[in-house]
Design a protein around this motif. Structure first.
Motif, PDB file in Angstrom:
ATOM      1  N   ALA A  22       0.835  -1.200   0.000  1.00 46.95           N
ATOM      2  CA  ALA A  22       0.000   0.000   0.000  1.00 46.95           C
ATOM      3  C   ALA A  22       0.867   1.246   0.000  1.00 46.95           C
ATOM      4  CB  ALA A  22      -0.913   0.006   1.221  1.00 46.95           C
ATOM      5  N   VAL A  23       0.539   2.155  -0.878  1.00 49.06           N
ATOM      6  CA  VAL A  23       1.232   3.434  -0.978  1.00 49.06           C
ATOM      7  C   VAL A  23       0.164   4.513  -0.962  1.00 49.06           C
ATOM      8  CG1 VAL A  23       2.741   4.848  -2.422  1.00 49.06           C
ATOM      9  CG2 VAL A  23       3.072   2.384  -2.347  1.00 49.06           C
ATOM     10  N   GLU A  24       0.422   5.596  -0.291  1.00 51.57           N
ATOM     11  CA  GLU A  24      -0.533   6.702  -0.217  1.00 51.57           C
ATOM     12  C   GLU A  24      -0.793   7.260  -1.624  1.00 51.57           C
ATOM     13  OE1 GLU A  24      -3.181   8.578   2.029  1.00 51.57           O
ATOM     14  OE2 GLU A  24      -1.748   7.132   2.785  1.00 51.57           O
ATOM     15  N   ALA A  25      -2.049   7.542  -1.937  1.00 51.96           N
ATOM     16  CA  ALA A  25      -2.409   8.064  -3.261  1.00 51.96           C
ATOM     17  C   ALA A  25      -1.916   9.495  -3.422  1.00 51.96           C
ATOM     18  CB  ALA A  25      -3.924   8.016  -3.444  1.00 51.96           C
ATOM     19  N   GLN A  26      -1.457   9.797  -4.614  1.00 58.50           N
ATOM     20  CA  GLN A  26      -1.014  11.147  -4.943  1.00 58.50           C
ATOM     21  C   GLN A  26      -1.788  11.609  -6.164  1.00 58.50           C
ATOM     22  OE1 GLN A  26       3.182  10.947  -5.574  1.00 58.50           O
ATOM     23  NE2 GLN A  26       3.610  10.294  -3.494  1.00 58.50           N
ATOM     24  N   ALA A  27      -2.525  12.678  -6.015  1.00 58.14           N
ATOM     25  CA  ALA A  27      -3.311  13.189  -7.130  1.00 58.14           C
ATOM     26  C   ALA A  27      -2.566  14.316  -7.806  1.00 58.14           C
ATOM     27  CB  ALA A  27      -4.660  13.700  -6.632  1.00 58.14           C
ATOM     28  N   ASP A  28      -2.683  14.361  -9.103  1.00 60.62           N
ATOM     29  CA  ASP A  28      -2.037  15.416  -9.847  1.00 60.62           C
ATOM     30  C   ASP A  28      -2.847  15.666 -11.105  1.00 60.62           C
ATOM     31  OD1 ASP A  28      -0.262  17.301 -10.743  1.00 60.62           O
ATOM     32  OD2 ASP A  28       1.236  15.853 -11.411  1.00 60.62           O
ATOM     33  N   VAL A  29      -3.561  16.761 -11.145  1.00 63.57           N
ATOM     34  CA  VAL A  29      -4.266  17.164 -12.348  1.00 63.57           C
ATOM     35  C   VAL A  29      -3.348  18.116 -13.084  1.00 63.57           C
ATOM     36  CG1 VAL A  29      -6.272  18.339 -13.306  1.00 63.57           C
ATOM     37  CG2 VAL A  29      -6.522  16.929 -11.261  1.00 63.57           C
ATOM     38  N   LYS A  30      -3.019  17.760 -14.301  1.00 63.56           N
ATOM     39  CA  LYS A  30      -2.135  18.595 -15.103  1.00 63.56           C
ATOM     40  C   LYS A  30      -2.930  19.238 -16.225  1.00 63.56           C
ATOM     41  CE  LYS A  30       2.037  15.963 -14.249  1.00 63.56           C
ATOM     42  NZ  LYS A  30       3.103  15.150 -14.832  1.00 63.56           N
ATOM     43  N   LEU A  31      -2.752  20.531 -16.366  1.00 59.23           N
ATOM     44  CA  LEU A  31      -3.382  21.274 -17.447  1.00 59.23           C
ATOM     45  C   LEU A  31      -2.304  21.681 -18.430  1.00 59.23           C
ATOM     46  CD1 LEU A  31      -5.763  22.787 -18.748  1.00 59.23           C
ATOM     47  CD2 LEU A  31      -5.192  24.725 -17.266  1.00 59.23           C
ATOM     48  N   GLN A  32      -2.509  21.328 -19.672  1.00 63.65           N
ATOM     49  CA  GLN A  32      -1.592  21.729 -20.742  1.00 63.65           C
ATOM     50  C   GLN A  32      -2.401  22.530 -21.757  1.00 63.65           C
ATOM     51  OE1 GLN A  32       0.082  18.061 -22.231  1.00 63.65           O
ATOM     52  NE2 GLN A  32       1.120  17.623 -20.313  1.00 63.65           N
ATOM     53  N   GLU A  33      -2.055  23.800 -21.877  1.00 60.53           N
ATOM     54  CA  GLU A  33      -2.763  24.679 -22.803  1.00 60.53           C
ATOM     55  C   GLU A  33      -1.863  25.019 -23.984  1.00 60.53           C
ATOM     56  OE1 GLU A  33      -3.852  27.361 -19.284  1.00 60.53           O
ATOM     57  OE2 GLU A  33      -5.305  27.858 -20.864  1.00 60.53           O
ATOM     58  N   THR A  34      -2.434  24.945 -25.163  1.00 62.20           N
ATOM     59  CA  THR A  34      -1.752  25.342 -26.383  1.00 62.20           C
ATOM     60  C   THR A  34      -2.631  26.382 -27.066  1.00 62.20           C
ATOM     61  OG1 THR A  34      -0.883  23.099 -26.623  1.00 62.20           O
ATOM     62  CG2 THR A  34      -0.770  24.530 -28.554  1.00 62.20           C
ATOM     63  N   TYR A  35      -2.052  27.533 -27.323  1.00 58.47           N
ATOM     64  CA  TYR A  35      -2.790  28.602 -27.987  1.00 58.47           C
ATOM     65  C   TYR A  35      -2.352  28.716 -29.437  1.00 58.47           C
ATOM     66  CZ  TYR A  35      -4.486  30.226 -23.488  1.00 58.47           C
ATOM     67  OH  TYR A  35      -5.115  30.307 -22.282  1.00 58.47           O
ATOM     68  N   SER A  36      -3.302  28.930 -30.312  1.00 56.29           N
ATOM     69  CA  SER A  36      -2.985  29.228 -31.694  1.00 56.29           C
ATOM     70  C   SER A  36      -3.911  30.357 -32.156  1.00 56.29           C
ATOM     71  CB  SER A  36      -3.117  27.995 -32.591  1.00 56.29           C
ATOM     72  OG  SER A  36      -4.430  27.505 -32.580  1.00 56.29           O
ATOM     73  N   THR A  37      -3.478  31.029 -33.174  1.00 59.84           N
ATOM     74  CA  THR A  37      -4.245  32.163 -33.681  1.00 59.84           C
ATOM     75  C   THR A  37      -4.325  32.106 -35.198  1.00 59.84           C
ATOM     76  OG1 THR A  37      -2.291  33.573 -33.877  1.00 59.84           O
ATOM     77  CG2 THR A  37      -3.484  33.658 -31.779  1.00 59.84           C
ATOM     78  N   TYR A  38      -5.240  32.867 -35.709  1.00 60.94           N
ATOM     79  CA  TYR A  38      -5.275  33.142 -37.140  1.00 60.94           C
ATOM     80  C   TYR A  38      -5.427  34.649 -37.263  1.00 60.94           C
ATOM     81  CZ  TYR A  38     -10.382  33.260 -36.548  1.00 60.94           C
ATOM     82  OH  TYR A  38     -11.651  33.551 -36.138  1.00 60.94           O
ATOM     83  N   GLN A  39      -4.875  35.210 -38.317  1.00 56.99           N
ATOM     84  CA  GLN A  39      -4.832  36.667 -38.457  1.00 56.99           C
ATOM     85  C   GLN A  39      -5.986  37.187 -39.289  1.00 56.99           C
ATOM     86  OE1 GLN A  39      -0.980  37.625 -40.085  1.00 56.99           O
ATOM     87  NE2 GLN A  39      -0.019  37.507 -38.068  1.00 56.99           N
ATOM     88  N   LEU A  40      -6.533  38.300 -38.802  1.00 57.98           N
ATOM     89  CA  LEU A  40      -7.564  39.021 -39.542  1.00 57.98           C
ATOM     90  C   LEU A  40      -7.021  40.384 -39.921  1.00 57.98           C
ATOM     91  CD1 LEU A  40     -10.711  38.193 -37.382  1.00 57.98           C
ATOM     92  CD2 LEU A  40     -10.004  37.146 -39.541  1.00 57.98           C
ATOM     93  N   ARG A  41      -7.411  40.836 -41.107  1.00 59.34           N
ATOM     94  CA  ARG A  41      -6.974  42.133 -41.611  1.00 59.34           C
ATOM     95  C   ARG A  41      -8.194  42.970 -41.967  1.00 59.34           C
ATOM     96  NH1 ARG A  41      -1.727  42.222 -42.367  1.00 59.34           N
ATOM     97  NH2 ARG A  41      -0.605  40.278 -42.568  1.00 59.34           N
ATOM     98  N   GLY A  42      -7.991  44.270 -41.954  1.00 61.91           N
ATOM     99  CA  GLY A  42      -9.048  45.191 -42.355  1.00 61.91           C
ATOM    100  C   GLY A  42      -9.005  46.443 -41.516  1.00 61.91           C
ATOM    101  N   LEU A  43      -9.392  47.560 -42.131  1.00 63.52           N
ATOM    102  CA  LEU A  43      -9.387  48.849 -41.437  1.00 63.52           C
ATOM    103  C   LEU A  43     -10.789  49.290 -41.032  1.00 63.52           C
ATOM    104  CD1 LEU A  43      -6.695  50.756 -43.517  1.00 63.52           C
ATOM    105  CD2 LEU A  43      -6.442  49.581 -41.313  1.00 63.52           C
ATOM    106  N   SER A  44     -11.787  48.499 -41.385  1.00 61.35           N
ATOM    107  CA  SER A  44     -13.168  48.795 -40.984  1.00 61.35           C
ATOM    108  C   SER A  44     -13.798  47.507 -40.455  1.00 61.35           C
ATOM    109  CB  SER A  44     -13.976  49.304 -42.182  1.00 61.35           C
ATOM    110  OG  SER A  44     -14.165  48.251 -43.117  1.00 61.35           O
ATOM    111  N   ARG A  45     -14.928  47.674 -39.775  1.00 61.11           N
ATOM    112  CA  ARG A  45     -15.622  46.489 -39.251  1.00 61.11           C
ATOM    113  C   ARG A  45     -16.021  45.554 -40.402  1.00 61.11           C
ATOM    114  NH1 ARG A  45     -17.983  50.769 -35.674  1.00 61.11           N
ATOM    115  NH2 ARG A  45     -19.305  51.120 -37.467  1.00 61.11           N
TER     116      ARG A  45
END
Length: 191
Positions: A23-46
């Motif tokens: 028996a070994v004491e339980a060890q909890a570990d929640v790992k969050l891995q975030e990956t950010y990506s973008t796409y570019q928008l262009r324009g001088l008006s809405r």
């Protein structure tokens, strides 16, 4: 510009169970891995930004995806048989989030009204995607609570099946919450 957002839920269950000696004491570990990506928008008006969005944004069967949070789950549990019962001795839950958001590259050259409209639009979009992220994080916390130090009479195989079934139910509930969050999205315009 009418806005529709999408969340992609890709749940992959990796469930490895190892029976350890002693028996070994339980060890909890929640790992969050975030990956950010973008796409570019262009324009001088809405309108120009709107047109570029329709030209470059990712699409699916429902239309344009302006922002997205895709979640991918992995977990690994280790067990130990203790007499006539079984205990989770360690657990690791990994939640991988892939977050997609647009960037507007013409900000510095645009007029103040267009910048203001973009900033409001982007904050609404980001807040919505943050909501999807929060739902996934809450599900990860629930799986962690479920498994951390879990003990049950019987075999480790029975405990593994029980935890797997309960964890899948948590993820399924999370999927429903993601769908409800998406359905409650009000329509915004880049005005």
């Amino acid at each position: 510009m009418t806005r529709r957002l999408s969340t992609s839920s890709k749940c992959i269950f990796v469930f490895n169970a190892f029976v350890a000696l002693g028996a070994v004491e339980a060890q909890a570990d929640v790992k969050l891995q975030e990956t950010y990506s973008t796409y570019q928008l262009r324009g001088l008006s809405r309108q120009a930004i709107h047109n570029d969005l329709h030209r470059v944004a990712k699409r699916d069967a429902d239309g344009i995806i302006e922002g997205e949070v895709a979640d991918h789950w992995d977990w690994n549990f280790k067990f130990a048989a203790i007499g006539d019962s079984c205990q989770v001795t360690s657990d690791e839950i990994v939640l991988k989030l892939k977050i997609l958001l647009p960037t507007w590259v013409d900000d510095a050259r645009a007029d103040p009204a267009t910048r203001k409209a973009w900033n409001r639009y982007f904050q609404e979009l980001k807040a919505h995607e943050d909501g999807h992220k929060a739902i996934a994080l809450e599900a990860a916390k629930q799986v962690n609570k479920l498994t951390h130090g879990a003990t049950a009479p019987g075999s480790c195989t029975a405990l593994e099946r029980s935890l797997n079934r309960a964890a899948k139910q948590i993820v399924e509930s999370s999927e429903k919450a993601q769908d409800q969050h998406e359905a409650s999205l009000p329509l915004y315009t880049l005005e």
